[in-house]
Write an enzyme that holds these catalytic residues in place. Structure first.
Site, PDB file in Angstrom:
ATOM      1  CG  LEU A 151      23.045  -5.387   9.644  1.00 22.13           C
ATOM      2  CD1 LEU A 151      23.122  -3.866   9.542  1.00 22.13           C
ATOM      3  CD2 LEU A 151      23.509  -5.853  11.030  1.00 22.13           C
ATOM      4  CG  HIS A 192     -19.019   1.661  -2.293  1.00 19.37           C
ATOM      5  ND1 HIS A 192     -19.338   0.388  -1.858  1.00 19.37           N
ATOM      6  CD2 HIS A 192     -19.493   1.764  -3.558  1.00 19.37           C
ATOM      7  CE1 HIS A 192     -19.988  -0.240  -2.831  1.00 19.37           C
ATOM      8  NE2 HIS A 192     -20.095   0.571  -3.876  1.00 19.37           N
TER       9      HIS A 192
END
Ligand code: FAD
Ligand code: NAD
Length: 464
Positions: free
Chosen positions: A38, A443
């Site tokens: 699949l 940051h």
């Protein structure tokens, strides 16, 4: 009176996701799949194996080209074990395709093994047996577009398509890629990193059609710097194979003197086309458009009652996540009458190094629609990218000049594929560039470049 509420034909990201969601919503569901496993193109011969090779080849290149030495990682002679890399790829495919089989069982989706053909709009024949359903969803995907005169033979391994290029048993000395699109650049990067000389022959004047103009120009610069030989504005007119070598004849796309290129592997990657062969569309009176696609309405209904279609076989970008979202939406339309896919906000990513990503309008498209403002921020000025020695690229935010609404975001960065999710979410919520500029970004991250590009829309970035 039907065997199933819904039958999906095709178990790619469209069909398998749609089938699982349909079953989750309480409908009796089956999915027809002809492959042994699949997951469709994406899991078997597309997204997943290509990303496994991109990841592995990057690790090899980091070791082989001295990148790791910069960080004090001392290595002896670096050698490639291509067999091990191919095994790692195969493991990734096996794990993920097997995972879908598990999910089918868990959600009680029946896998009808074999090729599905319509007998009538509510009956699909699979391996000689008829199965009926109230609704049938076509999710048969796409296959490689052939190039006349350049015959693909993956077994021989001289002229190959993407499936062949994923399975080469040896690094070619010279790989010629026909088509400077997503597949050409991803697979070209893999084999370049593993040691091949790579030439990309592209018909148009720039790489990556469909992407923003700035991004396309920068892509050419970056790939040239990485050693890919680019023949832009060039077409291949013929190919001959003698033994293990191919000779390509190319000429300028606009016409002119031809030349020949010798290669020991040629990858044909000029696009994909919808796959509807053998489906028996004529038996249900369903026609395809000039591009071979099945046209649908917003609820994925085709012109034939009880038959819907999703994924690569319908218009729109041929991307796994677009197919998946359509799979969920078609299930919800069938079960509840309401489904959602915002086709204006579908990100696209090229998984090279750096990655190239975008969502929404290109600058060119946006300018055609009205007045815009554009903010751009270079990755060279982003502290994390600079620290990591990843100077290539930029982020570009395109906003409506009057409303400041974000119309498109484009990024070239090592992690642009991950960064673009923020832009897609912002656009989904109708964000302005100011909304992004005033959102706190951690940051030091590459994503700060998106914030700075948004700040640049009104001319106020901090770090340039
Ligand atoms: P498919 O995945 O093509 O699945 C259709 C399935 O239907 C197939 O398994 C086929 O066997 C089956 N089928 C067809 N007809 C029948 C029938 N009559 N009976 C039974 N079964 C049938 N997209 C991304 O978003 N990201 C990527 O990184 C990416 N990388 C790619 C790399 C490569 C090399 C390639 C080729 C494609 C890549 N794509 C990528 C595109 C992505 O694979 C497709 O957009 C996606 O698979 C489409 O999903 P789908 O469900 O519409 O069709
Ligand atoms: P593409 O459309 O991305 O690129 C094909 C390229 O071939 C284009 O640049 C086109 O101008 C060029 N071309 C066409 N005919 C040519 C010719 N005769 N000679 C030279 N160049 C020619 O198609 P692709 O790279 O084959 O990929 C197929 C599909 O698979 C794409 O739609 C893509 O969305 C999907 N895909 C996605 C990813 C990803 O999301 N990372 C990766 C691989 C594939």
């Amino acid at each position: 009176m039907f065997d199933y509420d819904v039958i999906f034909i095709g178990a790619g990201p469209g069909g398998y996701v749609g089938a699982i969601r349909t079953a989750q919503l309480g409908l009796k569901t089956a999915c027809v799949e002809a492959r042994e496993t699949l997951g469709g193109t994406c899991l078997n011969v597309g997204c997943i194996p290509s990303k496994a090779l991109l990841h592995g080849s990057e690790k090899f290149a980091e070791a082989a080209n001295g990148t790791l030495a910069r960080y004090g990682v001392k290595l002896g002679k670096v050698e490639l074990d291509l067999g091990a890399l191919q095994t790692d790829k195969a493991d990734a495919v096996k794990g993920l395709t097997g995972g879908i089989e598990f999910l089918f069982k868990k959600n009680k989706v029946d896998w009808l093994k074999g090729y599905g053909t319509f007998k009538d709009a509510h009956t699909v024949t699979v391996a000689g047996k008829d199965y009926t359903a109230k609704e049938v969803v076509i999710a048969t995907g796409s296959s490689v577009t052939p190039l006349p005169g350049v015959e693909v033979d993956n077994d021989k391994g001289v002229i190959v398509d993407s499936t062949g290029a994923l399975a080469l048993s040896k690094v070619p000395d010279h790989l010629v890629v026909i088509g400077g699109g997503v597949i050409g650049l991803e697979m070209g990067s893999v084999w370049k990193r593993l040691g091949a000389r790579v030439t990309v022959v592209e018909f148009l004047d720039q790489l990556l059609p469909g992407m923003d103009g700035d991004v396309r120009k920068e892509a050419a610069k970056i790939f040239k710097k990485q050693g890919l030989e680019l023949k832009l504005g060039t077409k291949v007119t013929s190919a001959t194979v003698k033994g293990k070598k191919a000779t390509l004849t190319v000429e300028p796309a606009k016409g002119g003197a031809s030349e020949t290129i010798e290669a020991d592997c040629v990858l044909v990657a000029i696009g994909r086309r919808p796959h509807t062969e053998g489906l028996g569309l004529e038996k249900i009176g369903l026609e395809v458009n000039a591009r071979g696609q099945i046209e649908t309405g917003h609820d994925f209904r085709t012109k034939v009652d009880g038959v819907r279609a999703i994924g690569d076989v319908i218009p729109g970008p041929m991307l796994a996540h677009k197919a998946e979202d359509e799979g969920i939406a078609v299930a919800e339309y069938i079960a509840t009458g309401v489904g959602i896919v915002n086709h204006d906000v579908i990100p696209g990513v090229v998984y090279t190094n750096p990655e190239f990503a975008g969502v929404g309008l290109t600058e060119e498209q946006a300018r055609e629609k009205g007045e815009i403002k554009v903010g751009k921020f270079p990755m060279m000025a982003n502290s994390r990218a600079k620290t990591n020695h990843e100077p290539d690229g930029f982020v570009k935010v395109i906003a409506d000049a009057k409303t400041d609404k974000v119309l498109g975001v484009w990024a070239i960065a090592t992690v642009a594929g991950t960064m673009i999710a923020e832009a897609a979410l912002a656009m989904e919520f109708g964000a302005t560039s100011e909304d992004i500029a005033y959102t706190c970004h951690a940051h030091p991250t590459h994503s700060e470049a998106t914030k700075e590009a948004a700040m640049a829309v009104t001319g106020k970035p901090i770090h340039i």
